[in-house]
Design an enzyme around this catalytic site. Sequence first.
Site, PDB file in Angstrom:
ATOM      1  N   HIS A 118     -10.718 -13.832   5.490  1.00 27.79           N
ATOM      2  CA  HIS A 118     -11.956 -13.116   5.177  1.00 27.79           C
ATOM      3  C   HIS A 118     -13.080 -14.104   4.852  1.00 27.79           C
ATOM      4  O   HIS A 118     -14.242 -13.881   5.221  1.00 27.79           O
ATOM      5  CB  HIS A 118     -11.748 -12.177   3.983  1.00 27.79           C
ATOM      6  CG  HIS A 118     -10.714 -11.114   4.214  1.00 27.79           C
ATOM      7  ND1 HIS A 118     -10.421 -10.144   3.280  1.00 27.79           N
ATOM      8  CD2 HIS A 118      -9.903 -10.856   5.276  1.00 27.79           C
ATOM      9  CE1 HIS A 118      -9.479  -9.343   3.751  1.00 27.79           C
ATOM     10  NE2 HIS A 118      -9.139  -9.758   4.960  1.00 27.79           N
ATOM     11  N   ASP A 176      -0.683 -12.440   2.994  1.00 28.54           N
ATOM     12  CA  ASP A 176      -1.243 -11.357   3.812  1.00 28.54           C
ATOM     13  C   ASP A 176      -1.254 -11.880   5.249  1.00 28.54           C
ATOM     14  O   ASP A 176      -2.298 -12.173   5.833  1.00 28.54           O
ATOM     15  CB  ASP A 176      -2.653 -10.995   3.317  1.00 28.54           C
ATOM     16  CG  ASP A 176      -3.110  -9.666   3.898  1.00 28.54           C
ATOM     17  OD1 ASP A 176      -2.440  -9.181   4.823  1.00 28.54           O
ATOM     18  OD2 ASP A 176      -4.131  -9.131   3.432  1.00 28.54           O
ATOM     19  N   GLU A 190     -11.140  -7.094  -3.096  1.00 27.67           N
ATOM     20  CA  GLU A 190     -10.883  -8.091  -2.039  1.00 27.67           C
ATOM     21  C   GLU A 190     -12.063  -8.117  -1.064  1.00 27.67           C
ATOM     22  O   GLU A 190     -12.257  -7.189  -0.286  1.00 27.67           O
ATOM     23  CB  GLU A 190      -9.581  -7.728  -1.310  1.00 27.67           C
ATOM     24  CG  GLU A 190      -9.187  -8.771  -0.297  1.00 27.67           C
ATOM     25  CD  GLU A 190      -7.828  -8.494   0.326  1.00 27.67           C
ATOM     26  OE1 GLU A 190      -6.931  -7.980  -0.367  1.00 27.67           O
ATOM     27  OE2 GLU A 190      -7.676  -8.780   1.530  1.00 27.67           O
ATOM     28  N   ASP A 217       2.325   1.974   3.426  1.00 29.00           N
ATOM     29  CA  ASP A 217       3.367   1.073   3.965  1.00 29.00           C
ATOM     30  C   ASP A 217       4.750   1.581   3.608  1.00 29.00           C
ATOM     31  O   ASP A 217       5.713   1.316   4.314  1.00 29.00           O
ATOM     32  CB  ASP A 217       3.311  -0.339   3.340  1.00 29.00           C
ATOM     33  CG  ASP A 217       1.944  -0.941   3.333  1.00 29.00           C
ATOM     34  OD1 ASP A 217       1.160  -0.617   4.222  1.00 29.00           O
ATOM     35  OD2 ASP A 217       1.668  -1.761   2.416  1.00 29.00           O
ATOM     36  N   ASP A 236      -4.720 -13.083  10.690  1.00 29.25           N
ATOM     37  CA  ASP A 236      -3.658 -12.979   9.661  1.00 29.25           C
ATOM     38  C   ASP A 236      -2.405 -13.777  10.009  1.00 29.25           C
ATOM     39  O   ASP A 236      -1.291 -13.256   9.951  1.00 29.25           O
ATOM     40  CB  ASP A 236      -3.274 -11.502   9.442  1.00 29.25           C
ATOM     41  CG  ASP A 236      -4.318 -10.749   8.634  1.00 29.25           C
ATOM     42  OD1 ASP A 236      -5.081 -11.378   7.885  1.00 29.25           O
ATOM     43  OD2 ASP A 236      -4.356  -9.502   8.742  1.00 29.25           O
ATOM     44  N   ASP A 274      -9.756 -11.368  12.532  1.00 35.52           N
ATOM     45  CA  ASP A 274      -8.846 -11.600  11.419  1.00 35.52           C
ATOM     46  C   ASP A 274      -7.407 -11.628  11.912  1.00 35.52           C
ATOM     47  O   ASP A 274      -6.750 -10.596  11.959  1.00 35.52           O
ATOM     48  CB  ASP A 274      -9.070 -10.443  10.422  1.00 35.52           C
ATOM     49  CG  ASP A 274      -8.424 -10.670   9.095  1.00 35.52           C
ATOM     50  OD1 ASP A 274      -8.022 -11.812   8.820  1.00 35.52           O
ATOM     51  OD2 ASP A 274      -8.316  -9.711   8.321  1.00 35.52           O
ATOM     52  N   HIS A 281       0.870  -1.178   0.000  1.00 34.86           N
ATOM     53  CA  HIS A 281       0.000   0.000   0.000  1.00 34.86           C
ATOM     54  C   HIS A 281       0.912   1.235   0.000  1.00 34.86           C
ATOM     55  O   HIS A 281       2.007   1.183   0.574  1.00 34.86           O
ATOM     56  CB  HIS A 281      -0.830   0.139   1.271  1.00 34.86           C
ATOM     57  CG  HIS A 281      -1.663  -1.028   1.679  1.00 34.86           C
ATOM     58  ND1 HIS A 281      -1.159  -2.144   2.278  1.00 34.86           N
ATOM     59  CD2 HIS A 281      -3.011  -1.209   1.632  1.00 34.86           C
ATOM     60  CE1 HIS A 281      -2.149  -2.978   2.577  1.00 34.86           C
ATOM     61  NE2 HIS A 281      -3.283  -2.444   2.186  1.00 34.86           N
ATOM     62  N   ASP A 310      -5.040 -13.923  -1.175  1.00 30.83           N
ATOM     63  CA  ASP A 310      -4.292 -13.495   0.007  1.00 30.83           C
ATOM     64  C   ASP A 310      -4.254 -14.693   0.936  1.00 30.83           C
ATOM     65  O   ASP A 310      -5.269 -15.098   1.514  1.00 30.83           O
ATOM     66  CB  ASP A 310      -4.959 -12.293   0.691  1.00 30.83           C
ATOM     67  CG  ASP A 310      -4.400 -10.973   0.185  1.00 30.83           C
ATOM     68  OD1 ASP A 310      -3.603 -10.993  -0.770  1.00 30.83           O
ATOM     69  OD2 ASP A 310      -4.763  -9.926   0.741  1.00 30.83           O
ATOM     70  N   GLU A 356      -9.170 -13.847   0.289  1.00 33.32           N
ATOM     71  CA  GLU A 356      -8.315 -14.091   1.459  1.00 33.32           C
ATOM     72  C   GLU A 356      -8.942 -15.146   2.363  1.00 33.32           C
ATOM     73  O   GLU A 356     -10.131 -15.098   2.672  1.00 33.32           O
ATOM     74  CB  GLU A 356      -8.121 -12.774   2.226  1.00 33.32           C
ATOM     75  CG  GLU A 356      -7.257 -12.955   3.466  1.00 33.32           C
ATOM     76  CD  GLU A 356      -6.728 -11.649   4.026  1.00 33.32           C
ATOM     77  OE1 GLU A 356      -6.476 -10.704   3.236  1.00 33.32           O
ATOM     78  OE2 GLU A 356      -6.555 -11.563   5.249  1.00 33.32           O
TER      79      GLU A 356
HETATM   80  C1  XUL Z   1      -7.245  -6.447   5.486  1.00 30.45           C
HETATM   81  C2  XUL Z   1      -6.570  -6.892   4.253  1.00 30.45           C
HETATM   82  C3  XUL Z   1      -5.775  -5.868   3.525  1.00 30.45           C
HETATM   83  C4  XUL Z   1      -5.846  -6.021   2.035  1.00 30.45           C
HETATM   84  C5  XUL Z   1      -5.161  -4.922   1.271  1.00 30.45           C
HETATM   85  O1  XUL Z   1      -7.971  -7.444   6.136  1.00 30.45           O
HETATM   86  O2  XUL Z   1      -6.632  -8.043   3.891  1.00 30.45           O
HETATM   87  O3  XUL Z   1      -4.451  -5.933   3.953  1.00 30.45           O
HETATM   88  O4  XUL Z   1      -5.287  -7.227   1.625  1.00 30.45           O
HETATM   89  O5  XUL Z   1      -5.607  -3.666   1.614  1.00 30.45           O
HETATM   90 CO    CO Z   2      -5.796  -9.109   2.331  1.00 31.96          CO
END
Ligand code: XUL
Ligand code: CO
Length: 433
Positions: free
Chosen positions: A269, A337, A230, A102, A307, A305, A99, A294, A266
């Site tokens: 998600h 991700d 996404e 970042d 991650d 979430d 992003h 992702d 993802e």
């Molecule tokens: C948030 C997420 C983000 C997107 C990109 O849950 O997955 O990092 O992948 O904005």
């Molecule tokens: Co993501």
Amino acid sequence: MTDFFKNIPAIKYEGPNSTNEFAFRHYNPDEVILGKRMEDHLRFAAAYWHSFAWPGTDPFGGQTLERAWFGDTMAHAKLKADVAFEMFDILGVPFYAFHDADARPEGKTFAESLRNLEEIVDYLGVKQSTHKTQLLWGTANLFSHRRWMSGAATNPDPDVYAFAAATVKSCMDATMKLGGQNYVLWGGREGYETLLNTDMKAERDHAGRFLQQVVEYKYKIGFKGAILIEPKPQEPSKHQYDYDVATVYGFLKDFGLEKEVQTNIEQGHAILAGHSFEHEIATAAALGIFGSIDMNRNDYQSGWDTDQFPNNHAEKAVAFYEILRAGGYKTGGTNFDAKIRRQSLDPEDLILAHVGGMDTCARALKSAMALMQSGEMEAARNTRYAGWNTAAAKSMLTGSLDAAAARVPAENLDPQPISGRQERLENLWNRFV
Ligand code: XUL
Ligand code: CO
């Protein structure tokens, strides 16, 4: 060279019996399976935000990670890029994703933020020209800064819509300049906190027009990559409009974008939406909007979430099987991700998290490939639907309801239920993982 990863070797494939922590046991980039190198099947990407921009915070606690590149100057941003490319080299990942927020310090004005972005994009461009790792996708952070608190394109304030347009335009320009293969939009704040203050129709209309403008801009600048949405059902918003793949498809149809925009799916998600990862991939494939992944995992008890890096190859094999059935990636890839836990302070933790994730995916891919090559699952599926190959069956789909109904008395139809054979297929599956 920085000294952050000093003494950590480049990770090489040593085979399943290796006990070397700093080696791949399954990811062998040059191994050819089904006519393609493993690296080209998996198309791994490392995420800039989790590995280099996240300070180790959680909802209850502050920063745990201390990094020399945390700071808001361009010198910090360049050190961060140096370290990031050192990690990419150690892992041998072909791609990364980022992003704007970042990679560059936030300026006091939009103009200053843009100058910072352009400077770091030039720096990343030089890095890409001297390293293997290229850009899988770029995106805009339209969720962290307080200006996005009530949404970006869906914000009740039209000036924020303009700010979102300026930000996304700058990030699409950056992605194009760096040869990115996709541009991602994740709408973390494109939703609501309470219906009591929300005009859902207006917000949805604005989000739809915004996405049309993104696609128009893609053609205007000649960006050849894919535009990806996404999906996520909630978090940070109570409800997000891009809830899941099926919802996104309805939205794309509504705004005439179903041939223009695909999805970046993802794992975490999907779970939050009450689906499995493979369900979301299969849905996208069936609707013709599968783009990229992702890759991560959620903690199944925490309900948010988390991650985490994937570590269960059997679970991921089902997802890779669906990716193979979808024909594999075109512009997409497997983007981690995923972030280390906030107690994982050491540089080694960051490398080994990726090594484990890459090995998990490679092992999953190999299982999925072996099952695909055996053809047994597809044969069973084809047999189940074989009745539809007859002319009489096909003609029902082109004819009327009463014509289909007329077959029952005319052919004396008396359908007999047939076993779905689920357990047999689950046993078949287990032979391959
Ligand atoms: C948030 C997420 C983000 C997107 C990109 O849950 O997955 O990092 O992948 O904005
Ligand atoms: Co993501």
